[in-house]
Design a protein around this motif. Structure first.
Motif, PDB file in Angstrom:
ATOM      1  N   HIS A  53       0.736  -1.220  -0.137  1.00  0.00           N
ATOM      2  CA  HIS A  53      -0.032  -0.045  -0.006  1.00  0.00           C
ATOM      3  C   HIS A  53       0.935   1.207   0.183  1.00  0.00           C
ATOM      4  O   HIS A  53       0.695   2.018  -0.646  1.00  0.00           O
ATOM      5  CB  HIS A  53      -0.844   0.158   1.563  1.00  0.00           C
ATOM      6  N   LEU A  54       1.929   1.189   0.896  1.00  0.00           N
ATOM      7  CA  LEU A  54       2.828   2.357   1.075  1.00  0.00           C
ATOM      8  C   LEU A  54       3.604   2.533  -0.324  1.00  0.00           C
ATOM      9  O   LEU A  54       3.664   3.804  -0.950  1.00  0.00           O
ATOM     10  CB  LEU A  54       3.859   2.292   2.134  1.00  0.00           C
ATOM     11  N   ASN A  55       3.932   1.625  -1.019  1.00  0.00           N
ATOM     12  CA  ASN A  55       4.401   1.847  -2.256  1.00  0.00           C
ATOM     13  C   ASN A  55       3.894   2.419  -3.343  1.00  0.00           C
ATOM     14  O   ASN A  55       4.117   2.963  -4.145  1.00  0.00           O
ATOM     15  CB  ASN A  55       5.193   0.435  -2.712  1.00  0.00           C
ATOM     16  N   GLU A  56       2.571   1.668  -3.411  1.00  0.00           N
ATOM     17  CA  GLU A  56       1.394   2.356  -4.290  1.00  0.00           C
ATOM     18  C   GLU A  56       1.191   3.746  -4.060  1.00  0.00           C
ATOM     19  O   GLU A  56       0.993   4.495  -5.059  1.00  0.00           O
ATOM     20  CB  GLU A  56       0.337   1.396  -4.168  1.00  0.00           C
ATOM     21  N   ALA A  57       1.002   4.163  -2.676  1.00  0.00           N
ATOM     22  CA  ALA A  57       0.716   5.261  -2.316  1.00  0.00           C
ATOM     23  C   ALA A  57       1.685   6.586  -2.804  1.00  0.00           C
ATOM     24  O   ALA A  57       1.515   7.414  -3.154  1.00  0.00           O
ATOM     25  CB  ALA A  57       0.273   5.618  -0.826  1.00  0.00           C
ATOM     26  N   TYR A  58       3.207   5.918  -2.506  1.00  0.00           N
ATOM     27  CA  TYR A  58       4.350   6.610  -2.973  1.00  0.00           C
ATOM     28  C   TYR A  58       4.157   6.849  -4.341  1.00  0.00           C
ATOM     29  O   TYR A  58       4.476   8.196  -5.028  1.00  0.00           O
ATOM     30  CB  TYR A  58       5.576   6.271  -2.371  1.00  0.00           C
TER      31      TYR A  58
END
Length: 199
Positions: free
Chosen positions: A185-190
């Protein structure tokens, strides 16, 4: 055989009481909202007399604003602790973005409190301006990115709204139990944040 004694910093009673008031304020605001967190309830949770609050804070608005400024300064210090102003725009932005996410996920109570403060008139203009000053390394990075043709020529407010503010939405969803934020999720959000502000 000699043993080295570790000297721990000794907090004064006044510092302990103030820290307890700060912690109680964050907890009550997060769980009951600003208006349902009266001074008497904050004092009771902090295990101090209501009169004690007024030794440290003028009133409830002063209390909330002081706590906001302290937490915001801590958040910004963490975000920029390893920041290098000479890094490339992409490297610098990713580092700051991920440090911001890390802080908010490591201390979800403080992260959620900051989100609450962004949306209340209880935080006065001078306190908000203090918070913006702490963002200067990121604002300077964006300005350099605009000059280099990498970042879209948007206002700092819009750049923040598109790239940083969505973190607050994810954090709120995690706190409510609607979402368990994963590394994916964090990678996609970044990636979404970077894509939203670059040319």
């Amino acid at each position: 055989m000699t043993h080295k004694l570790e000297i721990m910093p000794v907090l004064k009673k006044s510092e302990i009481k103030r820290a307890a008031l700060v912690k109680a304020t964050i907890h009550l605001v997060n769980n009951q909202g600003f208006h349902a967190a009266p001074m008497s309830k904050i004092a009771k949770m902090a295990n101090v007399s209501p009169a004690t609050i007024y030794i440290y804070f003028e009133n409830k608005q002063d209390l909330v604003n002081q706590v906001y400024k302290e937490v915001k300064a801590e958040y910004m210090q963490y975000a920029f602790e390893t920041f290098n102003a000479d890094a490339s725009i992409a490297e610098g932005f990713e580092l700051v973005w991920r440090r911001m996410a890390e802080y908010k996920l490591k201390d979800i109570e403080k992260g959620f409190f900051l989100s609450q403060c962004e949306n209340t008139p209880m935080i006065d203009t001078s306190s908000r301006q203090d918070g913006i000053k702490n963002l200067k390394p990121l604002l300077d990075l964006w300005d350099r990115g605009i000059t280099e043709g990498i970042i879209k020529p948007l206002s700092h407010q819009l750049l923040y709204a598109f790239s940083i503010y969505p973190l607050a939405f994810l954090l709120n969803a995690e706190k409510r139990g609607d979402l368990k934020i994963t590394t994916a999720h964090l990678n996609e959000a970044y990636q979404a944040a970077w894509a939203s502000i670059t040319q």
